[in-house]
Design an enzyme around this catalytic site. Sequence first.
Site, PDB file in Angstrom:
ATOM      1  N   PHE A 174       0.847  -1.187   0.000  1.00  0.00           N
ATOM      2  CA  PHE A 174       0.000   0.000   0.000  1.00  0.00           C
ATOM      3  C   PHE A 174       0.884   1.240   0.000  1.00  0.00           C
ATOM      4  CE2 PHE A 174      -2.639  -3.357   1.804  1.00  0.00           C
ATOM      5  CZ  PHE A 174      -3.753  -3.254   0.981  1.00  0.00           C
ATOM      6  N   GLU A 175       0.522   2.197  -0.823  1.00  0.00           N
ATOM      7  CA  GLU A 175       1.362   3.385  -0.945  1.00  0.00           C
ATOM      8  C   GLU A 175       0.581   4.656  -0.640  1.00  0.00           C
ATOM      9  OE1 GLU A 175       3.888   3.064  -4.422  1.00  0.00           O
ATOM     10  OE2 GLU A 175       4.491   1.050  -3.815  1.00  0.00           O
ATOM     11  N   SER A 176      -0.676   4.497  -0.169  1.00  0.00           N
ATOM     12  CA  SER A 176      -1.451   5.649   0.302  1.00  0.00           C
ATOM     13  C   SER A 176      -2.216   5.183   1.544  1.00  0.00           C
ATOM     14  CB  SER A 176      -2.411   6.131  -0.785  1.00  0.00           C
ATOM     15  OG  SER A 176      -3.299   5.083  -1.132  1.00  0.00           O
TER      16      SER A 176
END
Length: 391
Positions: free
Chosen positions: A170-172
């Site tokens: 996950f990057e947000s």
Amino acid sequence: MVSSLSFLGSGLALASFVRAGFSPSSSSNVAVYWGQNSYDQSTGSLAQQNLAYYCSNTDIDVIPLAFMDGISPPITNFANAGNNCTAFADNPNLLNCTQIADDIETCQTTYGKTILLSLGGSTYTQGGWSSTTDAQNAAQTVWDMFGPQTGVAIDRPFGEAVVDGFDFDFESTVDNLPAFGAELRSLMDAATGKDYYLSAAPQCVFPDAADGSTLDAVAFDFVMVQFYNNFCEVSNFQTGSANQSDFNFDVWDTWAKSSPNPDVKVLLGIPANTGAAGAGYASGTLLQDAIAYSKQYSSFGGVMMWDMSQLYANSGFLDEVVSDLSASSPPTTTATTTLTTTTTTSSSGSNPTGSLVAQWGQCGGEGYTGPTQCESPYTCVSGGAYWSSCQ
Ligand SMILES: *[C@@H]1O[C@H](CO)[C@@H](O)[C@H](O)[C@H]1NC(C)=O
Ligand SMILES: *[C@@H]1O[C@H](CO)[C@@H](O)[C@H](O)[C@H]1NC(C)=O
Ligand SMILES: *[C@@H]1O[C@H](CO)[C@@H](O)[C@H](O)[C@H]1NC(C)=O
């Protein structure tokens, strides 16, 4: 992966052995993401090929499939490999991929690979769940879709194939991700029949904005830290410097030892080609030195690369990484049992394996049974009870 033990010398007559799949006791796991065709060729040999094509490569142990980029509702995207899938009638964003399903089973049974489904990616935008209950229910849904068949009526993108676990990329912000992760972990732990693994791919900047609270709350088997695209990237490693000002494997090692699974492995995540994954590509002596330095940390578990298509377009790079990983590595368990006379102190000067340790390589420490003599002009310097390295 084929590990050559020939450096131990002919007298010991140890045969090479074949290992495949993630090993929690290995410091030379190789993981390569597949699914996003990041080299971006639509045709020809450098376009992303089907999964099983790569599974025959004995140097690769773990393949995370990228990505399930939506969870509630479910969305999958495998770039050009998706062209060989069909959409489910009741969910056009979810792909029914019989070829990937067959390939997963081939990769597992014929080649012994660990196949994970990676959740997230940079295009995940759903923001998580509004309650822990919703997050737990979503974990159950993912398990029903990709885990062992439970008899629940649900669209299964890989049919009867069962992945070996899940990867969080996950990057947000993802609300209630710790509850989602804890539920998935407990479903995996309760399942019988085979080992399931939970991994994550945080960015090297510590703590990771999106995955950090989950990394502190849930037991992971390994993390594949993205040492790219940031100041802490592998290309900023400073050869010869005991204290790295940018590259921060030491910070991740410290996190690992106090995390919910103190034996969690940290893989050095690197771009597989110039321009792959943005910035931070390193090769040659710089990469060799960065790997040798990282290996002094006991959590070091190997290398992750982004991504398969870039790796195959970068001729010779996989061989280079494998050679860097095997250079002056502590003997494997098989070798250790043979080398009962090996001293664990660095000052004895004994060199039972006949090999010399390169700069930054481990040469001593409690529990260490590998080579203890440094290549000239380095000497073995104690860095605490658990390791000494050649400096
Ligand atoms: C799609 O299927 C064809 C025919 O089986 C195969 O040759 C090709 O490698 C597949 N492509 C991908 C990306 O899986
Ligand atoms: C998935 O695709 C296969 C092969 O095309 C097909 O036989 C099967 O019915 C599909 N499953 C669903 C649920 O659509
Ligand atoms: C390097 O780091 C260690 C441990 O944090 C510290 O004790 C030492 O003083 C540092 N050395 C230099 C040259 O900064």
